[in-house]
Design a protein around this motif. Structure first.
Motif, PDB file in Angstrom:
ATOM      1  N   ARG A 142       0.834  -1.203   0.000  1.00 12.14           N
ATOM      2  CA  ARG A 142       0.000   0.000   0.000  1.00 12.14           C
ATOM      3  C   ARG A 142       0.869   1.254   0.000  1.00 12.14           C
ATOM      4  NH1 ARG A 142      -2.676  -3.116   3.843  1.00 12.14           N
ATOM      5  NH2 ARG A 142      -1.977  -1.759   5.539  1.00 12.14           N
ATOM      6  N   ALA A 143       1.941   1.247   0.786  1.00 12.39           N
ATOM      7  CA  ALA A 143       2.836   2.410   0.861  1.00 12.39           C
ATOM      8  C   ALA A 143       3.495   2.685  -0.487  1.00 12.39           C
ATOM      9  CB  ALA A 143       3.890   2.197   1.935  1.00 12.39           C
ATOM     10  N   ALA A 144       3.843   1.628  -1.214  1.00 17.25           N
ATOM     11  CA  ALA A 144       4.476   1.815  -2.523  1.00 17.25           C
ATOM     12  C   ALA A 144       3.512   2.494  -3.497  1.00 17.25           C
ATOM     13  CB  ALA A 144       4.933   0.466  -3.077  1.00 17.25           C
ATOM     14  N   SER A 145       2.228   2.135  -3.418  1.00 20.14           N
ATOM     15  CA  SER A 145       1.237   2.789  -4.272  1.00 20.14           C
ATOM     16  C   SER A 145       1.031   4.245  -3.869  1.00 20.14           C
ATOM     17  CB  SER A 145      -0.095   2.031  -4.209  1.00 20.14           C
ATOM     18  OG  SER A 145       0.012   0.772  -4.846  1.00 20.14           O
ATOM     19  N   VAL A 146       0.995   4.490  -2.563  1.00 18.31           N
ATOM     20  CA  VAL A 146       0.835   5.871  -2.083  1.00 18.31           C
ATOM     21  C   VAL A 146       2.031   6.720  -2.531  1.00 18.31           C
ATOM     22  CG1 VAL A 146       0.693   7.343  -0.047  1.00 18.31           C
ATOM     23  CG2 VAL A 146      -0.613   5.216  -0.133  1.00 18.31           C
ATOM     24  N   LYS A 147       3.222   6.135  -2.535  1.00 23.22           N
ATOM     25  CA  LYS A 147       4.413   6.870  -2.986  1.00 23.22           C
ATOM     26  C   LYS A 147       4.241   7.348  -4.425  1.00 23.22           C
ATOM     27  CE  LYS A 147       9.454   6.460  -3.352  1.00 23.22           C
ATOM     28  NZ  LYS A 147      10.625   5.565  -3.128  1.00 23.22           N
ATOM     29  N   LYS A 148       3.663   6.502  -5.278  1.00 23.22           N
ATOM     30  CA  LYS A 148       3.421   6.891  -6.675  1.00 23.22           C
ATOM     31  C   LYS A 148       2.393   8.016  -6.754  1.00 23.22           C
ATOM     32  CE  LYS A 148       4.396   2.253  -8.497  1.00 23.22           C
ATOM     33  NZ  LYS A 148       3.812   1.075  -9.197  1.00 23.22           N
ATOM     34  N   ILE A 149       1.365   7.927  -5.919  1.00 25.83           N
ATOM     35  CA  ILE A 149       0.324   8.957  -5.904  1.00 25.83           C
ATOM     36  C   ILE A 149       0.925  10.303  -5.476  1.00 25.83           C
ATOM     37  CG2 ILE A 149      -1.817   9.674  -4.758  1.00 25.83           C
ATOM     38  CD1 ILE A 149      -2.447   6.621  -4.501  1.00 25.83           C
TER      39      ILE A 149
END
Length: 475
Positions: A142-149
């Motif tokens: 989830r954190a990796a996706s938030v980083k992209k956002i």
């Protein structure tokens, strides 16, 4: 996660503890995890696992329910005693039916007939809604996706906030007449808001299968909306052609589906009272309740364990029928309204007993139009109108004409000569859903959508003429 076998063992223990005429146990719960971000950084990560046992007992037409999340012997004994003590002091319910057995719950055949049209309603299998890749989501994923956002927001010099959640859950029902139903599901959800100095953009999506979600693409769309709606112009209120994106369409039409209930017809609080069989909407509006649709989610049985049927609600603008819980169907058969109520049979849409709500369709699917159009095509064919990303703060004004009020939000644009001209300040609207669904000029291919004001549906984008805006907001 609680398994079906473990639940069956708990039910057997509860059944031995009860002296009631009948006993029913509902199981629900699972694992839920959430990563929340704001101001371009993660600020919360939570995870919980909880399972609930809800016990309903019956004594001579009196029933009550008690709940616990502890499964040791003392806790189960206490919850059974509480349910029985509550049931014994209730007034007898003349409409309370014996609990369904497995044969009644499954239906008498694999096909049901719509008595109004004669067309078969297949009792199809529900597709798999448990995906290992969704269950395996970790805080790191989830954190990796938030980083992209966040990277998208920073690259556009704006700020983002939102959530990325994941869950795996179970629902089950067992009763003393041999009924046993179980459903497992996963769900991943992403919601993104992009914030500029005087504008915002938004995107939200969920799915049992996380591979259907693209957080990076969602972030890019939300950012584009925030940038394009900066320095919004003030456009006067009035009647406009509007293009509702699927989430906006979902949130406004969702306010009518509580009325597709046999109990609301009996209580004469439904806008469909006296209108079943009448043409109320445009020819291009066909709506089903269909839990088996591949883009839907949820369990294939209702709060009593009855199998959910695929029910035609609207066909080419004509109101075909409403949904029924078991007791509501029996009440309607005795009612003076039965000749105006359409086909009457339990459809598997009841809520757990006891309740004062009755039933409701929860798996809404709009039929695909004959000539679907993309959003781009709808915009290109619009001389002057308003493109709406989402609606919020929706409330009912007139129950019978189904007039609702609310506001636009997070990406509202003026369309002129087939192109998006600029962002505009948000509007307040007062609009009848009957009028709105009679003025749909075009629709896209329906897709799974979610919003904030209603439940998830399979719904298209809609281009609608003469949508009534009453005020302009200050933002």
């Amino acid at each position: 996660m609680l398994s079906r076998e473990q639940a069956a063992t708990i039910f057997d223990r509860i059944k031995k503890l009860s002296s009631s005429d009948e006993v029913e146990v509902l199981f629900s719960g699972g694992k839920f995890a959430l990563t929340r971000f704001a101001n371009n950084t993660i600020h919360q990560n939570v995870e919980e696992e909880n399972h609930i046992v809800s016990v309903r007992t019956v004594f001579g037409g009196r029933t009550a329910r008690a709940t616990t999340n502890k499964f040791d012997d003392d806790s189960l004994r206490r919850v059974v005693e509480s349910s029985e003590a509550l049931a014994k002091v209730q007034h007898p319910d003349p409409d309370l039916l014996p609990m369904p057995d497995s044969r009644e719950a499954a239906g008498e055949s694999h096909l049901r007939s719509d008595q109004a049209s004669g067309s078969p309603i297949p009792t199809r299998a529900v597709p798999t809604r448990y995906f290992e890749q969704t269950a395996a989501i970790t805080p790191q994923i989830r954190a990796a996706s938030v980083k992209k956002i966040v990277k998208v927001a920073q690259g556009n010099k704006i700020t983002t906030a939102g959530i990325f959640s994941s869950s795996e859950s179970v629902e089950g029902i067992f009763n003393s007449r041999g009924l046993s139903e179980w459903h497992s599901q996963t769900l991943a959800e992403v919601s993104i808001t992009m914030l500029g100095a005087d504008s915002s953009g938004w995107q939200k999506a969920n799915s049992p299968d996380v591979t259907n979600l693209d957080p990076l693409r969602m972030a890019e769309v939300a950012a584009k909306k925030a940038l394009a709606s900066a320095h919004p112009a003030e456009v006067p209120p009035g009647k406009y052609t509007v293009i509702l994106e699927p989430s906006a369409a979902l949130d406004i039409v969702g306010f009518m589906f509580w009325d597709y209930s046999g109990m609301s017809i009996l209580d004469q609080r439904s806008f469909l009272t006296g209108r079943i069989g009448s043409k109320l909407f445009g020819e291009n509006i066909t709506i089903w309740d269909d839990v088996t649709h591949p883009l839907q989610a949820g369990s294939p049985f209702d709060g009593e364990g009855m199998r959910r049927l695929r029910v035609p609600l609207v066909e080419n603008g004509v109101i075909k029928r409403v949904v029924y819980a078991r007791a509501t169907a029996e009440r309607m058969k005795r009612s003076e309204q039965k000749d105006k109520a359409g086909p009457i049979e339990p459809t598997g849409h009841g809520f757990p007993l006891p309740n004062e709500t009755g039933e409701m369709p929860l798996n809404i699917v709009f039929a695909a139009p004959q000539n679907p159009q993309s959003l781009a095509q709808m915009i290109a064919s619009t001389e002057r109108g308003v493109l709406i990303t989402r609606l919020w703060y929706i409330r009912e004004v007139d129950p019978y004409e189904k007039i609702v009020t609310g506001m636009t939000r997070d990406g509202t644009f003026l369309v002129e000569n087939g192109k998006i001209k600029q962002g505009v300040r948000n509007f307040r609207f007062n609009e009848s859903l009957i009028h709105m669904l009679s003025n749909v000029e075009s629709m896209s291919v329906p897709l799974r959508a979610c919003g904030e004001e209603s439940f998830d549906m399979v719904v298209p984008a809609m281009k609608i003429r003469d949508f009534n805006f009453t005020e302009v907001t200050k933002f």
